[in-house]
Write a protein that holds these residues in place. Sequence first.
Motif, mmCIF file in Angstrom:
data_model
loop_
_atom_site.group_PDB
_atom_site.id
_atom_site.type_symbol
_atom_site.label_atom_id
_atom_site.label_comp_id
_atom_site.label_asym_id
_atom_site.label_seq_id
_atom_site.Cartn_x
_atom_site.Cartn_y
_atom_site.Cartn_z
ATOM 1 N N LYS A 1 0.835 -1.198 0.000
ATOM 2 C CA LYS A 1 0.000 0.000 0.000
ATOM 3 C C LYS A 1 0.875 1.255 0.000
ATOM 4 C CE LYS A 1 -3.649 2.149 2.856
ATOM 5 N NZ LYS A 1 -4.472 1.953 4.074
ATOM 6 N N TYR A 2 0.664 2.085 -1.010
ATOM 7 C CA TYR A 2 1.328 3.383 -1.066
ATOM 8 C C TYR A 2 0.419 4.418 -0.406
ATOM 9 C CZ TYR A 2 4.630 1.521 -4.538
ATOM 10 O OH TYR A 2 5.602 0.795 -5.178
ATOM 11 N N MET A 3 1.020 5.276 0.426
ATOM 12 C CA MET A 3 0.205 6.294 1.082
ATOM 13 C C MET A 3 1.059 7.501 1.440
ATOM 14 S SD MET A 3 -0.338 4.967 4.982
ATOM 15 C CE MET A 3 -0.925 3.343 4.582
ATOM 16 N N THR A 4 0.384 8.601 1.721
ATOM 17 C CA THR A 4 1.093 9.784 2.190
ATOM 18 C C THR A 4 1.320 9.664 3.697
ATOM 19 O OG1 THR A 4 -0.978 10.975 2.566
ATOM 20 C CG2 THR A 4 0.050 11.221 0.400
ATOM 21 N N ARG B 1 -3.118 9.709 10.337
ATOM 22 C CA ARG B 1 -4.543 9.652 10.674
ATOM 23 C C ARG B 1 -4.981 8.225 10.991
ATOM 24 N NH1 ARG B 1 -6.944 14.307 10.418
ATOM 25 N NH2 ARG B 1 -8.881 13.279 10.974
ATOM 26 N N GLU B 2 -4.367 7.242 10.318
ATOM 27 C CA GLU B 2 -4.698 5.852 10.624
ATOM 28 C C GLU B 2 -4.290 5.495 12.053
ATOM 29 O OE1 GLU B 2 -3.395 2.883 7.927
ATOM 30 O OE2 GLU B 2 -4.496 3.700 6.214
ATOM 31 N N SER B 3 -3.249 6.148 12.556
ATOM 32 C CA SER B 3 -2.804 5.856 13.919
ATOM 33 C C SER B 3 -3.813 6.342 14.962
ATOM 34 C CB SER B 3 -1.440 6.490 14.181
ATOM 35 O OG SER B 3 -1.528 7.903 14.184
ATOM 36 N N LEU B 4 -4.774 7.187 14.549
ATOM 37 C CA LEU B 4 -5.814 7.626 15.478
ATOM 38 C C LEU B 4 -6.741 6.481 15.854
ATOM 39 C CD1 LEU B 4 -6.866 11.066 13.931
ATOM 40 C CD2 LEU B 4 -5.529 10.683 15.994
ATOM 41 N N THR B 5 -7.124 5.696 14.839
ATOM 42 C CA THR B 5 -8.054 4.591 15.080
ATOM 43 C C THR B 5 -7.325 3.301 15.424
ATOM 44 O OG1 THR B 5 -8.099 4.175 12.688
ATOM 45 C CG2 THR B 5 -9.834 5.584 13.600
ATOM 46 N N LEU C 1 -3.554 19.130 17.063
ATOM 47 C CA LEU C 1 -4.857 18.497 17.282
ATOM 48 C C LEU C 1 -4.745 16.977 17.228
ATOM 49 C CD1 LEU C 1 -7.789 19.456 17.737
ATOM 50 C CD2 LEU C 1 -8.156 19.232 15.288
ATOM 51 N N LEU C 2 -3.977 16.462 16.259
ATOM 52 C CA LEU C 2 -3.797 15.010 16.137
ATOM 53 C C LEU C 2 -3.029 14.438 17.325
ATOM 54 C CD1 LEU C 2 -2.997 14.757 12.315
ATOM 55 C CD2 LEU C 2 -4.906 13.660 13.469
ATOM 56 N N LEU C 3 -1.955 15.124 17.741
ATOM 57 C CA LEU C 3 -1.166 14.628 18.866
ATOM 58 C C LEU C 3 -1.983 14.652 20.160
ATOM 59 C CD1 LEU C 3 2.336 16.244 18.150
ATOM 60 C CD2 LEU C 3 1.664 13.855 17.849
ATOM 61 N N LYS C 4 -2.790 15.687 20.349
ATOM 62 C CA LYS C 4 -3.655 15.749 21.527
ATOM 63 C C LYS C 4 -4.647 14.583 21.526
ATOM 64 C CE LYS C 4 -2.563 19.539 23.862
ATOM 65 N NZ LYS C 4 -2.266 19.570 25.304
ATOM 66 N N SER C 5 -5.170 14.251 20.340
ATOM 67 C CA SER C 5 -6.125 13.149 20.254
ATOM 68 C C SER C 5 -5.461 11.803 20.502
ATOM 69 C CB SER C 5 -6.809 13.147 18.885
ATOM 70 O OG SER C 5 -5.878 12.850 17.865
#
Length: 475
Positions: free
Chosen positions: A36-39, A45-49, A299-303
């Motif tokens: 899987k290629y991804m940015t 963002r995947e690490s959030l879930t 915001l992502l790190l806080k979440s």
Amino acid sequence: MTPSALSSAQVGCELGQEVGYSIRFEDVTSEATVLKYMTDGVLLRESLTEPDLDKYSAIIMDEAHERGLNTDTVARRRDLKLIVTSATMDANKFSEFFGSVPVFKIPGRTFPVDILYAKVPQEDYLEAAIKQAIQIHLSQPKGDILIFMTGQEDILATCEGISERLIECGEGVPPILVLPVYSLLPSELQAKIFDPAPDGARKVIVATNIAETSLTVDGIYYVIDSGFCKLKVYNSRMGMDSLTVYPTSQAGCNQRSGRAGRTGPGRCYRLYTEYAYSHELLVQTVPEIQRTNLGNVVLLLKSLGIDNLLTFDFMDPPPQDNLLNSMYHLWFLGALANTGELTPMGRRMVEFPLDPTLAKMLLFSEDLGCVDDVATVVSCLSMPTIFYRPKEREAESDAAREKFFAPESDHLTLHNVYLQWRRNNYRSDWCNKHFIHAKAMRKVKEVREQILDICKQLKMRVTACGSDVDQRFGV
């Protein structure tokens, strides 16, 4: 997208099966996907879930020298097999950050490149690039030319200057094909750089620093390096990002010169002195995390449960002013409480892969009953631009844009464009007639659908305000 398509062809499968890709607002994968290629932003963002990223056994982080904002955050994860690759990165720095991990140097298969420096500093790098291109064309053996410029304005001026100088040279001069490459150029015109030049003609490609790593064009034997590029820099006093022209780093210069050695021995003409390269240029580009708005990352790190960002283990810590300014901005939006923890509003904002301001606008639109309309505006704002303003047809394109003009707001102008495009059955010929990027509008439509899907997952009331003028002013 292009590397994944190439890999799927080599594997012999349909794109989206064993080989797929995932970018913001677009996921072309399936249960059968093993590569899987991804940015870096999608991975973050995947690490959030899925904080442990259990479905991946290894992550390859390419072009690490670019030090993107999300890359520096993703790089903190140490519980996976992580392979960091780059031709010009500071390998020792990465190795120490990850606990003195081993470094492997793999010899490249490029051809030798002669580096030629300017004898004296150039007052006008644009004029110098034009003269150098004409000189190469008239005196050097066959081979295409790649010129690095800062942005659209410089690129178009360079293309025009080369064409005019060639006419001044008179008859009998070999033909030349000048091709610009910049982000706002329609994709079908960008693709022309990969087409072979007509018999006897030499291609001259004028591009931004996207051609340092993201593009590889066969037949390039000569590179002209202006020594400048545009970087996104955050001004904490203004609270805005801006694109500013800066000298290229030594790593960027080396990437540029390497473009001349892909298909045979080449030459790189640097429009600056050797002394300037050795003593005035930074060794590496300033990491994006130290020069851009950090609102989304905070915001992502806080979440993710990281409370004290001032002591967070960044590879290169951002300026404290930028970090505090971003936290203040999120507090002002209602995403952070007075004590710094994430609020319920902030947790809902994280669900949208958008700038925090746009995410808050979407959530607030539910109270005004115009979620559908704001989703359209936000989708348009997620594109660099939806309007196309070709050279020598500026007046005609401006007149076409005025048909959609809304005096109350530029956002309503974008909204009007989308509504008219929808009424015309999403036709590409309608876009071309009105000087609108058809590809950008198709992307707007896809982004809009995915934003509305997220709204429905959050159980938001998706309604449109229609002709209600008071609500439209709210947009």
